[in-house]
Scaffold this active site. Structure first.
Site, PDB file in Angstrom:
ATOM      1  N   ASP A   1     -61.639  -6.637  62.961  1.00  0.00           N
ATOM      2  CA  ASP A   1     -61.445  -5.520  62.018  1.00  0.00           C
ATOM      3  C   ASP A   1     -62.325  -4.324  62.373  1.00  0.00           C
ATOM      4  O   ASP A   1     -61.964  -3.184  62.072  1.00  0.00           O
ATOM      5  CB  ASP A   1     -61.694  -5.987  60.577  1.00  0.00           C
ATOM      6  CG  ASP A   1     -60.514  -6.774  60.038  1.00  0.00           C
ATOM      7  OD1 ASP A   1     -59.361  -6.416  60.374  1.00  0.00           O
ATOM      8  OD2 ASP A   1     -60.737  -7.754  59.306  1.00  0.00           O
TER       9      ASP A   1
ATOM     10  N   SER B   1     -55.806  -8.761  62.336  1.00  0.00           N
ATOM     11  CA  SER B   1     -56.946  -8.756  63.266  1.00  0.00           C
ATOM     12  C   SER B   1     -56.788  -9.860  64.318  1.00  0.00           C
ATOM     13  O   SER B   1     -57.532  -9.882  65.303  1.00  0.00           O
ATOM     14  CB  SER B   1     -58.273  -8.913  62.517  1.00  0.00           C
ATOM     15  OG  SER B   1     -58.323 -10.142  61.831  1.00  0.00           O
ATOM     16  N   HIS B   2     -55.856 -10.788  64.113  1.00  0.00           N
ATOM     17  CA  HIS B   2     -55.655 -11.869  65.084  1.00  0.00           C
ATOM     18  C   HIS B   2     -54.185 -12.060  65.448  1.00  0.00           C
ATOM     19  O   HIS B   2     -53.789 -13.124  65.908  1.00  0.00           O
ATOM     20  CB  HIS B   2     -56.309 -13.165  64.585  1.00  0.00           C
ATOM     21  CG  HIS B   2     -57.794 -13.034  64.595  1.00  0.00           C
ATOM     22  ND1 HIS B   2     -58.484 -12.430  63.562  1.00  0.00           N
ATOM     23  CD2 HIS B   2     -58.718 -13.336  65.538  1.00  0.00           C
ATOM     24  CE1 HIS B   2     -59.768 -12.397  63.857  1.00  0.00           C
ATOM     25  NE2 HIS B   2     -59.944 -12.930  65.046  1.00  0.00           N
TER      26      HIS B   2
END
Ligand code: NDP
Ligand code: PYC
Length: 339
Positions: free
Chosen positions: A189, A48-49
């Site tokens: 997410d 997600s990053h």
């Protein structure tokens, strides 16, 4: 990951991301720090990053919302207190500018805090705290983000997804590290689920009318997230606002106005750290005690500890390369290419 996945070494991925940052107005110094951070997230499976965030970084830079060339100003404001004005730039370069002074103060006093303001954090927090534990320190950090979380029982988004990360040395293995949003799910997410067409588990968010929904698109389209664990996560989200914004002098998650910067995605807030030298606790076997309590938890039946998945993913990436889908690799190559 499909068979046509591309595998890059960490160094090659860093070089590719660095080119993208520099091409979009980030100084070489800052670009190296951001590229290392983002590649590290991808390598550890913090997807997600990881590289998923690169179009968002680029969009924010091109909107004029964040200054990629900012040079932070570090202020020594007390025996155990360091303040940093990130001057509208990214948090990580500001953090690295202050880190040597912070460590000096931790060694001198046993504990020190770092307050960063006017900064954009668009990544995971574990890369900020884990290295402290590898150097023998205990570290806690919090950051606020953009208002997208409704307070418990409330109707309007006030909090960011406001993560908390903690790292401690642990004898005989990698440090104990957890890094978690105070919302039921990270915003990243939700975006990934929306893109993949997946439903969310119940209890994560509400639609634009405040009604519970499992549809990530409804959450992104005027809806909001919920704190994890009802009123308990809510208090943690509020604590993060207090430490990251009220205490540092940064903006609350709902306070900054990015409406004049079309495409802006990076929250303009603050970040707070407390770093402790555990040797001052007078317990020579601190790291062994940490290992002991972690072992007890595993013996009691917890399947794994936080951080374990990342370290396994990291080891595999170090062996086989960092896997990227052909589509995300092509996207990165096109972002790095001349326009
Ligand atoms: P997760 O819920 O995926 O994971 C939270 C923590 O719990 C991690 O340390 C994870 O370890 C651990 N964990 C997960 N599953 C288990 C399990 N079954 N047993 C034991 N431990 C487990 O993270 P979030 O979705 O809450 O956050 C994702 C990321 O988003 C974080 O890195 C956070 O910093 C980032 N974020 C950044 C924001 C910003 O403003 N910059 C805002 C919000 C989030 P492991 O990693 O090993 O799986
Ligand atoms: O995933 O919630 C998130 C997030 C917010 C800012 C950066 N990441």
């Amino acid at each position: 990951m499909s068979d046509d996945a591309v595998h890059l070494s960490h160094a090659d991925l860093v070089a590719l991301l660095e080119r993208i940052f520099v091409k979009n107005g980030v100084s070489e110094h800052n670009a190296r720090i951001l590229a290392e951070n983002c590649a590290g997230c991808e390598r550890d499976g913090s997807l997600s990053h990881g590289v998923f965030r690169m179009p968002g970084y680029v969009s924010s830079l091109n909107s004029g919302w964040v200054d990629g060339k900012a040079v932070a100003e570090v202020e020594d404001v007390g025996p155990a207190f360091v303040r940093v004005d990130a001057k509208g730039g990214f948090t990580q370069p500001a953090f690295f500018a202050a880190r040597p002074l912070l460590i000096e103060k931790v060694k001198a006093n046993g504990v020190a805090v770092l307050a960063i303001r006017r900064s954009h954090h668009f990544s995971a927090l574990w890369p900020d705290v884990e290295p402290f534990a590898e150097e023998g320190f205990v570290a806690l950090s919090v950051v606020n983000s953009m208002a997208c979380v409704v307070p418990h029982g409330g109707k309007k988004a006030v909090f960011g997804t406001n993560p908390v990360a903690f790292a401690s040395p642990r004898a005989g293995s990698a440090p104990f590290v957890f890094d978690q949003a105070s919302s039921a799910i990270a915003h990243g997410d939700v975006q990934i689920a929306a893109r993949a067409g997946h439903e969310l588990r119940p209890g994560m968010g509400v639609d634009r009318d405040g009604q519970p929904t499992n549809d990530p698109k409804e959450i992104l389209d005027g809806g909001a997230l919920l704190p994890f664990g009802g009123h308990k996560g809510n208090s943690i989200a509020l604590m993060v606002e207090i430490l990251s914004a009220a205490l540092t002098g940064g903006y609350f998650s709902g306070e900054f106005d990015w409406s004049g910067h079309k495409g802006a995605q990076t929250p303009y807030t603050g970040q707070f750290f407390v770093v402790i030298d555990p040797a001052r606790g007078g317990n020579d076997v601190f790291a062994e005690r940490v290992a002991g309590i972690c072992d007890l938890v595993l013996e009691a039946g917890q399947e794994r500890l936080p951080g374990d998945r990342r370290h396994l993913t990291r080891a595999k990436a170090q062996r086989d390369g960092i896997p990227l889908s052909a589509e995300s690799h092509a996207k990165l190559v096109s972002l790095a290419a001349d326009r």
